[in-house]
Structure formats: structure tokens, C-alpha cells
Design an enzyme around this catalytic site. Sequence first.
Site, mmCIF file in Angstrom:
data_model
loop_
_atom_site.group_PDB
_atom_site.id
_atom_site.type_symbol
_atom_site.label_atom_id
_atom_site.label_comp_id
_atom_site.label_asym_id
_atom_site.label_seq_id
_atom_site.Cartn_x
_atom_site.Cartn_y
_atom_site.Cartn_z
ATOM 1 N N THR A 1 22.329 52.107 65.408
ATOM 2 C CA THR A 1 21.172 52.203 64.822
ATOM 3 C C THR A 1 20.022 53.415 65.150
ATOM 4 O OG1 THR A 1 21.056 49.860 64.091
ATOM 5 C CG2 THR A 1 18.994 50.964 63.885
ATOM 6 N N LYS B 1 20.192 47.906 57.842
ATOM 7 C CA LYS B 1 19.250 47.551 58.845
ATOM 8 C C LYS B 1 17.749 47.602 58.520
ATOM 9 C CE LYS B 1 22.711 49.758 61.600
ATOM 10 N NZ LYS B 1 22.963 51.085 62.284
ATOM 11 N N GLY C 1 12.795 47.042 60.237
ATOM 12 C CA GLY C 1 13.902 47.657 60.524
ATOM 13 C C GLY C 1 14.260 47.315 62.050
ATOM 14 N N SER D 1 19.051 54.381 69.229
ATOM 15 C CA SER D 1 19.871 55.201 69.887
ATOM 16 C C SER D 1 19.243 56.663 69.521
ATOM 17 C CB SER D 1 21.322 55.173 69.405
ATOM 18 O OG SER D 1 21.940 53.793 69.795
#
Length: 185
Positions: free
Chosen positions: A14, A46, A58, A137
Site C-alpha cells: 500500500t 484499500k 484509506g 510504503s
Amino acid sequence: MGRQRGGGNRFRATTIVAVARDGRVAVSGDGQVTIGDAVVKRTARKVRRMADGKVVAGFAGSVADALALFEKFESRLEQYRGSLPRAAMEFAKEWRTDKFLRRLEALLVVADADHLLVITGNGEVIEPDEKVAAIGSGGPIALAAARALLKHTSLPAEEISREALNIASSICIYTNDEIATETIG
């Protein structure tokens, strides 16, 4: 962004970016889920709407943990009749102190027409100064891209959030270009 599981595999997934501009808020998320070095899903969703479509959220982190957190957060939204700041504060307090919830590993970005917030398991509710937030990430990459696009273009919120994710996906191996966007306003 994940938790160590048996065998030393690290679950990562994500990038979420949220942008507010001209009375609109767009929250975009990529679709990639990885286990270790392998992509196991490209089209995970997501980003979702809550509170009869008035709030978008999210998540970044463990999918199972995020789903549990979404459910708890949505119940707080109902309890506080859609007041995002109040629901976020109470939810963050519960997340930090509850024996079960505090073990969950995720971050949330939540937004309504007036607020854009990041909620952490440490009890933090952060309202960014620049009406842009990114987690996950590729969050730092997406955040930098979105800030630059906000400052140097007149693109609408939806295009900025999507383009910031596209930029992150070209750099971060845990982010892809299967983008889902929800917009309010």
C-alpha cells in the site's frame, strides 16, 4: 508497514495519498499486496467510503488489521453522528489503549469535505498543514509528488492524488499503478 510472520516473511502493501483542493478531497490507494518479495495481489481495494458516503478512508498495513480498524472507526463515526474530528480523536484513544486494538498494525487516512486526518495506533490524530497526506510504503514519495503538484500546477485533487501514486509506483517496489480513488465534495 507489516508484521513479521512465520518464516521471516514481511507483509508489505500500500501507498495511500489524500489531497484537498478547491472544496474537493480525493483519496487514492494502489492495489498491490506483497509477501516478502512476491506480489500476491495487484487489485486490492484499500480505499472505502463510510458514513453514508460522507467520509473516505484509506489504510496502509496489514489488511486484516485494517479491516478491523475500519469497522471500529465506522462505529465511532456513527456514535458521533458523522463528526470526523470527534470520531477520530475517540477512535485514536481507543486504538492506543485497547488491549486488542493496540496490537493492530496499520495507519489510516480519513477525510470528509472539511477535514483530512492521519490516525495512528499511538493515539495520534494528525491534520497536515498542507492539505495533503500520504502513508504506506511509498508514502514519502507520494507525499513529495503531491506537494509539488499542489504548489506548481492547477490540477484538481483527483488528478494530483492519482499522479502522485503513479510517481510512487515508478519508484517504490511495494506500490503499483492499479489505483482506486474516492472523492468527496
